[in-house]
Design a protein around this motif. Structure first.
Motif, PDB file in Angstrom:
ATOM      1  N   ASP A   1      13.797  -5.561   0.250  1.00 53.07           N
ATOM      2  CA  ASP A   1      14.691  -7.124  -0.055  1.00 53.07           C
ATOM      3  C   ASP A   1      14.155  -7.314  -0.946  1.00 53.07           C
ATOM      4  OD1 ASP A   1      16.529  -6.072   2.040  1.00 53.07           O
ATOM      5  OD2 ASP A   1      14.808  -6.665   3.088  1.00 53.07           O
ATOM      6  N   VAL A   2      12.777  -7.840  -1.210  1.00 54.12           N
ATOM      7  CA  VAL A   2      12.120  -9.018  -2.633  1.00 54.12           C
ATOM      8  C   VAL A   2      10.822  -7.741  -2.123  1.00 54.12           C
ATOM      9  CG1 VAL A   2      11.191 -10.318  -0.133  1.00 54.12           C
ATOM     10  CG2 VAL A   2      11.845 -11.292  -3.011  1.00 54.12           C
ATOM     11  N   VAL A   3      10.927  -7.926  -4.020  1.00 54.73           N
ATOM     12  CA  VAL A   3       9.634  -8.459  -4.793  1.00 54.73           C
ATOM     13  C   VAL A   3       9.336  -9.190  -5.245  1.00 54.73           C
ATOM     14  CG1 VAL A   3       8.420  -7.295  -7.184  1.00 54.73           C
ATOM     15  CG2 VAL A   3      10.090  -5.831  -5.606  1.00 54.73           C
TER      16      VAL A   3
ATOM     17  N   ALA B   1       8.674 -15.068   3.724  1.00 49.83           N
ATOM     18  CA  ALA B   1       9.664 -13.741   3.433  1.00 49.83           C
ATOM     19  C   ALA B   1       9.526 -12.654   4.980  1.00 49.83           C
ATOM     20  CB  ALA B   1       9.522 -12.867   2.126  1.00 49.83           C
ATOM     21  N   ALA B   2       8.494 -11.996   4.701  1.00 45.47           N
ATOM     22  CA  ALA B   2       7.600 -10.910   5.506  1.00 45.47           C
ATOM     23  C   ALA B   2       7.849 -11.881   7.198  1.00 45.47           C
ATOM     24  CB  ALA B   2       7.043 -10.162   5.914  1.00 45.47           C
ATOM     25  N   SER B   3       7.862 -12.792   7.692  1.00 44.10           N
ATOM     26  CA  SER B   3       7.591 -13.427   8.937  1.00 44.10           C
ATOM     27  C   SER B   3       9.143 -12.893   9.581  1.00 44.10           C
ATOM     28  CB  SER B   3       6.882 -15.212   8.831  1.00 44.10           C
ATOM     29  OG  SER B   3       7.889 -15.251   8.449  1.00 44.10           O
ATOM     30  N   GLU B   4       9.954 -13.417   8.262  1.00 43.96           N
ATOM     31  CA  GLU B   4      11.561 -13.351   9.177  1.00 43.96           C
ATOM     32  C   GLU B   4      12.249 -12.563   8.483  1.00 43.96           C
ATOM     33  OE1 GLU B   4      13.130 -17.051   6.439  1.00 43.96           O
ATOM     34  OE2 GLU B   4      11.816 -18.401   6.878  1.00 43.96           O
ATOM     35  N   GLY B   5      11.536 -11.727   8.674  1.00 45.71           N
ATOM     36  CA  GLY B   5      11.985 -10.228   8.394  1.00 45.71           C
ATOM     37  C   GLY B   5      12.182  -8.979   7.415  1.00 45.71           C
ATOM     38  N   LEU B   6      12.481 -10.126   5.884  1.00 45.61           N
ATOM     39  CA  LEU B   6      12.675  -9.690   5.067  1.00 45.61           C
ATOM     40  C   LEU B   6      11.539  -8.354   4.309  1.00 45.61           C
ATOM     41  CD1 LEU B   6      13.362 -12.201   2.341  1.00 45.61           C
ATOM     42  CD2 LEU B   6      15.509 -11.122   3.847  1.00 45.61           C
TER      43      LEU B   6
ATOM     44  N   GLY C   1       3.223  -8.007   7.988  1.00 45.85           N
ATOM     45  CA  GLY C   1       3.828  -6.403   7.412  1.00 45.85           C
ATOM     46  C   GLY C   1       4.415  -6.544   5.512  1.00 45.85           C
ATOM     47  N   ALA C   2       3.669  -8.122   4.983  1.00 55.82           N
ATOM     48  CA  ALA C   2       3.516  -7.599   3.728  1.00 55.82           C
ATOM     49  C   ALA C   2       3.426  -6.214   3.363  1.00 55.82           C
ATOM     50  CB  ALA C   2       4.000  -8.597   3.041  1.00 55.82           C
ATOM     51  N   HIS C   3       4.022  -5.330   2.136  1.00 54.06           N
ATOM     52  CA  HIS C   3       3.179  -4.742   1.195  1.00 54.06           C
ATOM     53  C   HIS C   3       2.163  -5.812   0.393  1.00 54.06           C
ATOM     54  CE1 HIS C   3       5.095  -1.486   3.682  1.00 54.06           C
ATOM     55  NE2 HIS C   3       6.224  -2.421   3.341  1.00 54.06           N
ATOM     56  N   LEU C   4       1.260  -5.619   0.120  1.00 55.69           N
ATOM     57  CA  LEU C   4      -0.020  -6.226  -0.583  1.00 55.69           C
ATOM     58  C   LEU C   4      -0.165  -5.262  -1.629  1.00 55.69           C
ATOM     59  CD1 LEU C   4      -1.231  -8.430   1.378  1.00 55.69           C
ATOM     60  CD2 LEU C   4       0.236  -9.469   0.291  1.00 55.69           C
TER      61      LEU C   4
END
Length: 565
Positions: free
Chosen positions: A233-235, A250-255, A302-305
């Motif tokens: 969804d977002v980079v 962004a990650a906490s809101e499901g993106l 859940g963000a991909h770092l």
């Protein structure tokens, strides 16, 4: 008995015997197994005890001092006590008084105390919490009992500096050994290495890397240096305060969120030794700790770092955006947030540039501070970052001299920092002064400075130079379709809507507040034109931009699709 003597000491002094007894009992119950609690009620007995501890080499972790002792004011006692135990954290014990006249206000502003405790404390567990934090900060400054890595190299080698700095920024415990030291040679021989290629990094489990690249270091630490997602969804490009905050929201809101960072998380703020004006941390917090917590929080949502992952380019074909990486991989995203921040501006003096990493450092270079003990250092800059670096380095160096091109600090530095610098005996400020040259074979040895008023030149012996003179935006890699002003990205109302191709705004609607000249690409933090260069402002941008991304994804994209765009 020897075990007891080796325990670090928490020292308490107050002229009220009941306060001393209560505080000693509370601290003993919670911390008595790991620390010796010593309590006194008189200045004479207190100084005698502290001299005895210093003479026997026993470490003092905390100095908890009543602000108004009968024989000597608490701040004066703290100063005397700190001379005996310079590594101890200073805690002022004050009455509950939230007026501007409270003694702790001036003591903290002038750097005469590190923390405070108010009396009476509401709950015993509140006391435990704050004292635990104080002790944790003290422990951070001690030599680690466990080293995840051992680094063997040459102290003034740029590659060794980069490795140590990266491990420090990741908050990884490590021990450095000179390659020609007995221990360094022994470690190299144990791995069958002759030391011809340095630095060498040895992990606790024996895993060894010679002259490692950044991606190898990141992988050895356990972080990710390669992306696992091709569509999202977002980079978010950049993992400073703005980028990490955007990742959290962004990650906490499901993106589905991917964060790409060229080096390691934190940005410029991550190298700051102490940030005292960030809301919620009355005693201050290091930039590294603040951004580490945000990084951990984004990961937990859940963000991909992805670290050590430079971006080569950004394209916006129909129906989304494509982020191109330097390893030739691509990631498609419905929206992009650019939060690349700024890089330290260079001095542009050739012989200084040749010594970068060998006595010349851009930024605070936290890994170098302990090695500066007893030396004469210089800091170039007049902003908050330079002031914070000077005060941090002063804890180790014999003398720190700030070199300032202007005729005042007041125009660019917060008042609390100016007052603290003025109160620090081994920090000097030279105004109207610029660095014009340097000398040194393998590492920095001398600086040549010029007085901008008189033109007089002077050569000064220097063990190290730290340069913090503002920054330049990291936007050279962006396409021409994204409008910029002096490198900073234009957003919202600043976007020119009637400009020439290829950067003309293509839609009938106005750009959203943090949207760039390309719909669906946003900018946040210091990289944005007109941004306020403060950590809290960058965090605000990071939170705001995610709300705008939602608006773009849920409303604007639908409208554009309906219109056939």
């Amino acid at each position: 008995m020897s075990h007891e003597i080796s325990q670090p000491v928490v020292f308490v002094i107050h002229d009220d015997a009941e306060v001393v007894r209560t505080l000693r009992d509370h601290l003993s119950r919670r911390f008595g197994e790991d620390f010796r609690i010593i309590a006194e009620t008189s200045v004479t007995a207190g100084l005698s005890a502290l001299r005895g501890l210093a003479g026997s080499g026993e470490p003092v972790a905390l100095l908890i001092v009543g602000h108004q002792l009968s024989d000597m004011p608490g701040v004066d006692f703290l100063a005397r006590a700190h001379e005996l135990h310079p590594l101890a954290k200073r805690v002022l014990l004050v009455e509950r008084d939230y007026s501007a006249h409270s003694p702790v206000v001036q003591a903290m502003t002038l750097g005469q105390a590190d923390y405070h405790i108010t009396m009476p404390w509401m709950l015993e567990q509140d006391l435990y919490r704050v004292v635990s934090e104080f002790l944790a900060e003290w422990a951070n400054g001690q030599e680690a009992e466990f080293e995840l890595f051992r680094v063997i190299g040459r102290l003034h080698d740029p590659g060794t500096h980069e490795l140590r700095e990266l491990l420090t920024r990741f908050n990884v415990p490590f021990r450095f050994h000179e390659a020609d030291s007995e221990q360094g040679r022994r470690l190299l021989e144990s791995k069958g290495l002759d030391g011809s290629r340095l630095p060498v990094m040895i992990r606790h489990d024996g895993y060894t890397v010679v002259d490692p690249e950044a991606a190898q270091i990141v992988a050895a630490i356990g972080a990710s240096a390669s992306h696992e997602v091709d569509n999202c969804d977002v980079v978010i490009i950049g993992a400073g305060p703005a980028g990490l905050t955007a990742a959290v929201y962004a990650a906490s809101e499901g993106l589905q969120t991917v964060v790409l960072e060229e080096t390691v998380s934190g940005g410029q703020a991550g190298s700051s030794p102490m940030i005292r004006n960030y809301p919620g941390f009355p005693h201050g917090i290091s930039g590294g700790e603040l951004t580490r917590r945000a990084c951990e929080q984004a990961w937990m949502f859940g963000a991909h770092l992805v670290f050590s992952q430079p971006v080569a380019g950004l394209d916006s074909p129909g129906g989304g955006h494509v982020v191109r990486l330097t390893d030739c991989h691509q990631i498609r995203a419905r929206a992009v947030i650019i939060a690349t921040g700024i890089a330290w501006r260079r001095l542009g003096v050739p012989r200084l540039e040749a010594l970068v990493g060998s006595g010349v450092f851009y930024g605070a270079a936290g890994s170098e501070a302990p090695a500066m003990e007893g030396r004469d250092l210089f800091v170039v800059g007049a902003g908050n970052s330079a002031g914070q670096a000077a005060l941090h380095l002063a804890r180790y160096a014999r003398q720190v001299t700030m070199l300032v091109r202007g005729n005042s600090l007041a125009r660019s530095m917060s008042e609390y920092l100016i007052r603290q610098i003025e109160a620090t005996a081994n920090v000097a400020v030279r105004l109207d002064t610029e660095v014009i040259d340097a000398c040194g074979a393998e590492h920095l040895e001398t600086l040549t400075v010029r007085d901008r008023t008189s033109g007089r030149r002077e050569q000064l012996p220097a063990a190290a130079l730290f340069v913090l003179i503002g920054g330049e935006p990291r936007t050279q890699w962006l396409p021409d379709t994204i409008q910029r002003e002096q490198g900073y990205i234009l957003t919202g109302r600043d976007v020119v809507r009637d400009g020439a191709q290829p950067s003309r705004w293509p839609l009938d609607r106005e750009p959203l507040p943090l949207e760039t000249s390309v719909p669906g690409i946003f900018a946040a933090g210091d990289v944005r034109y007109r941004s306020i260069k403060r950590v809290a402002s960058a965090v605000g941008d990071g939170a705001t931009v995610v709300r705008l991304v939602h608006e773009y994804l849920t409303t604007v994209v639908l409208e554009e699709t309906a219109a056939g765009l």
